[in-house]
Design an enzyme around this catalytic site. Structure first.
Site, PDB file in Angstrom:
ATOM      1  N   MET A   1     -10.048  -2.485 -25.424  1.00 13.00           N
ATOM      2  CA  MET A   1      -8.593  -2.322 -25.348  1.00 13.00           C
ATOM      3  C   MET A   1      -7.922  -2.413 -26.722  1.00 13.00           C
ATOM      4  O   MET A   1      -6.908  -3.075 -26.892  1.00 13.00           O
ATOM      5  CB  MET A   1      -7.993  -3.387 -24.415  1.00 13.00           C
ATOM      6  CG  MET A   1      -8.554  -3.351 -23.007  1.00 13.00           C
ATOM      7  SD  MET A   1      -7.803  -4.572 -21.911  1.00 13.00           S
ATOM      8  CE  MET A   1      -8.326  -6.103 -22.671  1.00 13.00           C
TER       9      MET A   1
ATOM     10  N   LYS B   1      -3.449   0.921 -14.546  1.00 13.91           N
ATOM     11  CA  LYS B   1      -2.485   0.592 -15.593  1.00 13.91           C
ATOM     12  C   LYS B   1      -2.797   1.433 -16.818  1.00 13.91           C
ATOM     13  O   LYS B   1      -3.933   1.493 -17.269  1.00 13.91           O
ATOM     14  CB  LYS B   1      -2.547  -0.890 -15.951  1.00 13.91           C
ATOM     15  CG  LYS B   1      -2.196  -1.840 -14.808  1.00 13.91           C
ATOM     16  CD  LYS B   1      -2.353  -3.281 -15.260  1.00 13.91           C
ATOM     17  CE  LYS B   1      -1.901  -4.257 -14.187  1.00 13.91           C
ATOM     18  NZ  LYS B   1      -2.803  -4.253 -13.027  1.00 13.91           N
TER      19      LYS B   1
ATOM     20  N   ASP C   1      -8.821   1.718  -9.841  1.00 17.92           N
ATOM     21  CA  ASP C   1      -8.333   1.764 -11.218  1.00 17.92           C
ATOM     22  C   ASP C   1      -8.492   3.169 -11.778  1.00 17.92           C
ATOM     23  O   ASP C   1      -9.254   3.982 -11.255  1.00 17.92           O
ATOM     24  CB  ASP C   1      -9.118   0.782 -12.097  1.00 17.92           C
ATOM     25  CG  ASP C   1      -8.590  -0.644 -11.972  1.00 17.92           C
ATOM     26  OD1 ASP C   1      -7.622  -0.833 -11.227  1.00 17.92           O
ATOM     27  OD2 ASP C   1      -9.154  -1.539 -12.619  1.00 17.92           O
TER      28      ASP C   1
END
Length: 270
Positions: free
Chosen positions: A173, A59, A36
């Site tokens: 997030m 991502k 990641d």
């Protein structure tokens, strides 16, 4: 049963020394590493064998960088079926706001052996490195891990509960929702003695902590959001940061994003 195996491991929030010994052992011995974007570059540079294939599967939708979960699943399965040890290395902890359930299902469906190794989550790293205890007698008896990823599904009763609770709230997030979060909590009458800490790039040398009190937050301009890992802590415990802060932080305006600068060094799946 296939002879290969997939290791689902957390690398911690940023400081490379926060990885567990077990995850580090697999980092040194795995045949394939799916990584990641929030994994410390030092872990790859210092411990990964030069012959090991490292594939970036991170991502960052805000910048158009996105690896579909289906592709990640296919990579794990295909390499494991070749008898390889695959390390699926994620930033933070694998069980908090990650797609581990999708990955477990596909591994189970394909009869592939797997192991789960926990990591230090961003909330714990941010709390320690900004000297904000998530729970403390007289401040908070509980902590909640939350996200504003989908604000449309949050009911007014939920906002009211968040504003009135004595629990410490940690938002993952949610960086681009800072103003929305502040306004929503103020509209529900959050206690003025509470505060909000915005912690960017927690536990790295580029960490930056900004603290606001809800008592005077309307008189100050909120920081501009930077496209780096950001976490919010809300509660009375936030006021302890100034008193106990131990980490020297970066100058105002500096920030760093590892994969913005190094993403081309990693091999992409074909």
């Amino acid at each position: 049963m296939n002879s290969g195996k997939v290791i689902l491991a957390g690398a911690g929030p940023g400081d490379p020394e926060l990885i567990s010994l077990k995850a580090l052992r697999y980092l040194k011995t795995a045949d394939i590493i799916l990584i990641d974007r929030l994994v410390s570059p030092e872990l790859i540079e210092l411990y990964v064998n030069k012959t090991t294939k490292v594939i970036y599967v991170g991502k960052q939708c805000s910048k158009g960088i996105h690896t579909p979960q289906q592709e990640i699943n296919e990579l794990m399965v295909s390499y494991a079926k070749l008898g390889m040890t695959v390390l699926r290395l994620k930033g933070g902890d694998v069980s908090i706001f990650s797609n581990i359930l999708d990955e477990l299902r596909v591994l189970k469906e394909n009869g592939i052996k797997y192991e789960i190794i926990p990591g230090i989550s961003a909330a714990l790293g941010a709390a320690a490195y900004s000297a904000i205890p998530l729970t403390s007698r007289g401040y908070s008896r509980a902590v909640r891990f939350l996200t504003l990823f989908d604000t449309f599904s949050i009911e007014q009763d939920t906002w009211r509960d968040w504003a009135k609770t004595e629990d410490t709230l940690v938002f993952y997030m949610s960086g681009q929702k800072l103003k929305y979060l502040v306004q929503a909590l103020l509209s529900q009458g959050i206690a003025s003695e509470k505060g909000i800490a915005i912690i960017q790039q927690a536990s790295t040398i580029y960490q930056k902590t900004t603290v606001y009190s809800f008592k005077d937050i309307m008189e100050k301009e909120l920081i501009a959001f930077e496209y780096v890992p950001t976490l919010f802590i809300v509660g009375k415990v936030v006021e302890l940061h100034e008193q106990f802060a131990w980490k020297e932080e970066i100058k105002e305006g500096e920030y760093y994003s590892y994969f913005d600068n190094h993403i081309k060094e990693f091999q992409y799946a074909i």
